[in-house]
Design a protein around this motif. Structure first.
Motif, short mmCIF file in Angstrom:
data_model
loop_
_atom_site.label_atom_id
_atom_site.label_comp_id
_atom_site.label_asym_id
_atom_site.label_seq_id
_atom_site.Cartn_x
_atom_site.Cartn_y
_atom_site.Cartn_z
N SER A 54 0.81 -1.22 0.00
CA SER A 54 0.00 0.00 0.00
C SER A 54 0.84 1.27 0.00
O SER A 54 0.32 2.34 -0.26
CB SER A 54 -0.89 0.04 1.24
N ARG B 150 -8.09 -0.51 -3.94
CA ARG B 150 -8.41 -0.49 -2.52
C ARG B 150 -7.20 -0.06 -1.68
O ARG B 150 -7.25 0.88 -0.90
CB ARG B 150 -8.89 -1.87 -2.07
N GLU B 151 -6.09 -0.78 -1.85
CA GLU B 151 -4.98 -0.61 -0.92
C GLU B 151 -4.09 0.58 -1.26
O GLU B 151 -3.53 1.20 -0.38
CB GLU B 151 -4.12 -1.89 -0.87
N GLY B 154 -7.04 3.72 -2.25
CA GLY B 154 -7.94 3.95 -1.12
C GLY B 154 -9.40 4.17 -1.48
O GLY B 154 -10.14 4.79 -0.72
N ASP B 156 -13.31 3.35 -1.76
CA ASP B 156 -14.14 2.49 -0.91
C ASP B 156 -14.82 1.43 -1.77
O ASP B 156 -14.77 1.47 -3.00
CB ASP B 156 -15.13 3.31 -0.07
#
Lengths: 87, 194
Positions: A54, B150-151, B154, B156
């Motif tokens: 991430s 997602r990661e 970010g 939703d």
């Protein structure tokens, strides 16, 4: 869940990470990890990989987007604001 | 400005509205396209073309998803076109990285290895970061895109589902597979000393 098979616990990892389990199930999940070193190791590795994956790299950091912005702004210029072409 | 007003302004070719929208979304869109296509130049080109498509399609936009989701959807579609052109669309195999990991009673048959390495200790964080990044880029595209959205970006769940036109259940399944697959690839790479 503390006595659930490891396979079941491992398949719940994403649901736990994403907050999609109840508080009780979360507690059971972590209780299982506390009693099961292999599951604990697997969970730690998956969480570490996820966290590292991430993190933005240099390519993701803010850069100069002027070229892209001007390309798009040129393309969306309303017709009546464009210079009239002679002929 | 409310989204409906913003969309009206964008439809009208309002340069300020477009500038504001681009400033808010370009970094994420280009970041996503770059990671999907593998290089920044292609990523920028994909985003340029996708946003012009968005502009041309605004008259038909019905607001069933957010503008942001719609832009990601357009970028994703254009990025897939680019990957197809290069013959690089690789879908994830049906196999599960943990398929043989458990016995009939669901207990570990072969326990996860103790890596004693960057990943466990994070002693060499930069090395670990580079390794994981490399393995994210090697994920099959259907897993990579959910991981990136997602990661990394970010988004939703509802935004991702709208952008990819998948159900929440499908997203949960793919995201879980992406995380498992990524861990498996990283562990293998570390064990092989790659």
């Amino acid at each position: 869940m503390p006595f659930s098979p490891c396979r079941v616990v491992i398949e719940r990892i994403s649901a736990v990470i994403d907050g999609e389990v109840s508080a009780v199930d979360r507690l059971r999940f972590h209780a299982h990890l506390a009693l099961c070193p292999p599951c604990k190791r697997y969970y730690a590795q998956l969480v570490a990989v996820r966290a590292l994956g991430s993190e933005p790299s240099e390519e993701d950091l803010p850069q100069d987007f002027a070229a892209v912005m001007s390309f798009v702004l040129d393309a969306v210029e309303p017709p009546d604001s464009r210079p009239r072409q002679s002929g | 400005m409310a989204e409906a007003e913003l969309i009206d302004a964008l439809r009208a070719g309002d340069q300020d509205a477009w500038r504001q929208t681009l400033q808010a979304n370009l970094p994420a869109l280009i970041g996503y396209a770059t990671r999907m296509t593998g290089d920044r130049a292609s990523g920028e080109e994909v985003v340029q073309e996708a946003l012009v498509t968005v502009y041309k399609g605004l008259s038909a936009f019905e607001g069933r998803c957010s503008l942001r989701s719609w832009m990601f959807k357009a970028v994703r579609s254009r990025a897939l076109d680019e990957l197809r052109r290069r013959g690089r669309v690789v879908l994830s195999p049906h196999g599960d990285p943990l398929e043989d990991a458990f016995d009939g009673r669901g207990r570990w048959r072969e326990e996860p290895p103790e890596l004693g390495s960057d990943l466990d200790s994070r002693i060499d964080a930069q090395r670990a970061l580079a390794q994981v990044r490399r393995q994210v880029d090697r994920l099959p595209h259907d897993l990579r895109e959910v991981f990136l959205l997602r990661e990394v970006q970010g988004l939703d769940s509802s935004e991702i589902c709208a952008a990819l036109e998948i159900t929440p259940q499908n997203l949960r399944t793919r995201l879980h597979r992406a995380r498992k697959q990524l861990r498996a690839q990283v562990v293998r790479a570390i064990q092989e000393g790659v």
